[in-house]
Design an enzyme around this catalytic site. Sequence first.
Site, PDB file in Angstrom:
ATOM      1  N   GLU A 192       0.113 -44.059  68.764  1.00 30.79           N
ATOM      2  CA  GLU A 192       1.197 -43.522  68.147  1.00 30.79           C
ATOM      3  C   GLU A 192       2.449 -43.357  69.355  1.00 30.79           C
ATOM      4  O   GLU A 192       3.703 -43.569  68.878  1.00 30.79           O
ATOM      5  CB  GLU A 192       0.848 -42.048  67.836  1.00 30.79           C
ATOM      6  N   LYS A 234      10.105 -38.056  66.962  1.00 29.52           N
ATOM      7  CA  LYS A 234       9.803 -37.738  65.732  1.00 29.52           C
ATOM      8  C   LYS A 234      10.642 -36.421  65.339  1.00 29.52           C
ATOM      9  O   LYS A 234      10.987 -36.402  64.271  1.00 29.52           O
ATOM     10  CB  LYS A 234       8.197 -37.411  65.826  1.00 29.52           C
ATOM     11  N   GLU A 244      10.051 -37.310  53.581  1.00 27.57           N
ATOM     12  CA  GLU A 244       9.952 -39.172  53.722  1.00 27.57           C
ATOM     13  C   GLU A 244      10.528 -39.727  52.483  1.00 27.57           C
ATOM     14  O   GLU A 244       9.946 -40.256  51.635  1.00 27.57           O
ATOM     15  CB  GLU A 244       8.527 -39.179  53.918  1.00 27.57           C
ATOM     16  N   ARG A 248      12.089 -41.297  57.342  1.00 25.38           N
ATOM     17  CA  ARG A 248      10.791 -40.932  57.995  1.00 25.38           C
ATOM     18  C   ARG A 248       9.727 -42.013  57.791  1.00 25.38           C
ATOM     19  O   ARG A 248       8.795 -41.915  58.277  1.00 25.38           O
ATOM     20  CB  ARG A 248      10.285 -39.615  57.278  1.00 25.38           C
ATOM     21  N   ASN A 252       5.585 -44.600  59.899  1.00 26.61           N
ATOM     22  CA  ASN A 252       4.217 -45.301  59.379  1.00 26.61           C
ATOM     23  C   ASN A 252       4.173 -46.756  59.755  1.00 26.61           C
ATOM     24  O   ASN A 252       3.294 -47.629  59.323  1.00 26.61           O
ATOM     25  CB  ASN A 252       4.192 -45.151  57.910  1.00 26.61           C
ATOM     26  N   HIS A 255       0.408 -48.321  60.071  1.00 24.71           N
ATOM     27  CA  HIS A 255      -0.449 -47.295  59.076  1.00 24.71           C
ATOM     28  C   HIS A 255      -0.625 -47.987  57.781  1.00 24.71           C
ATOM     29  O   HIS A 255      -2.180 -47.649  57.578  1.00 24.71           O
ATOM     30  CB  HIS A 255       0.370 -46.062  58.768  1.00 24.71           C
ATOM     31  N   HIS A 259      -4.657 -47.811  57.569  1.00 22.86           N
ATOM     32  CA  HIS A 259      -5.417 -46.901  56.804  1.00 22.86           C
ATOM     33  C   HIS A 259      -6.306 -47.550  55.920  1.00 22.86           C
ATOM     34  O   HIS A 259      -7.401 -47.245  55.796  1.00 22.86           O
ATOM     35  CB  HIS A 259      -4.677 -46.301  55.861  1.00 22.86           C
ATOM     36  N   HIS A 272      -8.372 -43.325  64.340  1.00 24.69           N
ATOM     37  CA  HIS A 272      -6.884 -43.343  63.389  1.00 24.69           C
ATOM     38  C   HIS A 272      -6.158 -44.162  64.378  1.00 24.69           C
ATOM     39  O   HIS A 272      -5.558 -45.321  63.937  1.00 24.69           O
ATOM     40  CB  HIS A 272      -6.411 -42.180  63.175  1.00 24.69           C
TER      41      HIS A 272
END
Length: 370
Positions: A192, A234, A244, A248, A252, A255, A259, A272
Amino acid sequence: MTASSALPYQRLHVELDARRYPIHVGPGVLDAPDMLVPYLAGRQVMIVTNETVAPLYLERLKRTLSGDDRDVREVILPDGEHTKTLASVERIWDALLAAGFNRRCTLVALGGGVIGDMAGYAAACYQRGVAFVQVPTTLLSQVDSSVGGKTGVNHPRGKNMIGAFWQPRAVLIDTDTLATLPGRELSAGLAEVIKYGLIQDADFLAWLEARMPALRGLDVEALTEAILRSCAIKAEIVARDETEQGQRALLNLGHTFGHAIEAHQGYGNWLHGEAVGAGMLMAATLSQRLGWLSTEDMARVETLVASAGLPVTVPAAMGVEAFLATMRLDKKNIDARLRLILLSRLGEACVYDETPPNMLEALLVEFPRA
């Protein structure tokens, strides 16, 4: 976002008008009542933690919160991404109701991203919304999930599909907690951190390339700087787009692919951050195929992800349909159009919904597997 550089603690603010809240960063925050007590709504406090974190930090936090006739309770949940379910949140509500806690209670999330997301969702729903405070103890939760008010749980068909936006009253980051963090969890958090450099700050990206050995070696100064710079980015994005609707979504990066990996492998088998690390490489590869990144750019991304101890391959068993089935459920999609976060260049990201299907399928077929 505003910042203060006074030592030993440093502070940022997430600027959301009347709901503005601080992010305190520094050593020993867990033992500083003045950092936490002002953000409690009343005398009733429920600490939400898990079986791994509780033996390390629960008693310290309870001592910090004691006094002034406060009623401090705790609920200790099992550990792991697989526990991020409505059943676990119901245990939090059960504990609140059994204790007779009212609308002036405060939930304090002590743990990683799973605990923070569940405690925040429980707070958003209990008696239609009560106060909560984030006390993140993993790097991933310190730089990402504790900031911004996204709360919720997973569903077997997709990650974070049930939840709410519910901002904390404060985020208290004790950098000392990273000393007990396993190496794999540290690497997951670094995914991240790398993301912030890729999407918005090329200078930070170069800083990470130079400091990665120090970060993995738990150098306190390097970790504190990485946390502050990540949270600042952030906080700035959240202040502009809290729920979002636009920018925003850039947070991701990786992601959508990540995911899909988590859901396919079973939550918790891939951390994650590990899935995001591989997902960022997939997004970067697609960006290169679109002509936006050079071969040299791509090499930098892959080298940095690998140097953080993150996967550079995806699971051998995942085929095209295994990816697409989950990617089609992504919350960013609009009118059945798959929207991906890609890199227009290093340090700049975009939301893109025009990827040619044959190009995406080729990526999913050809990306390295192990």
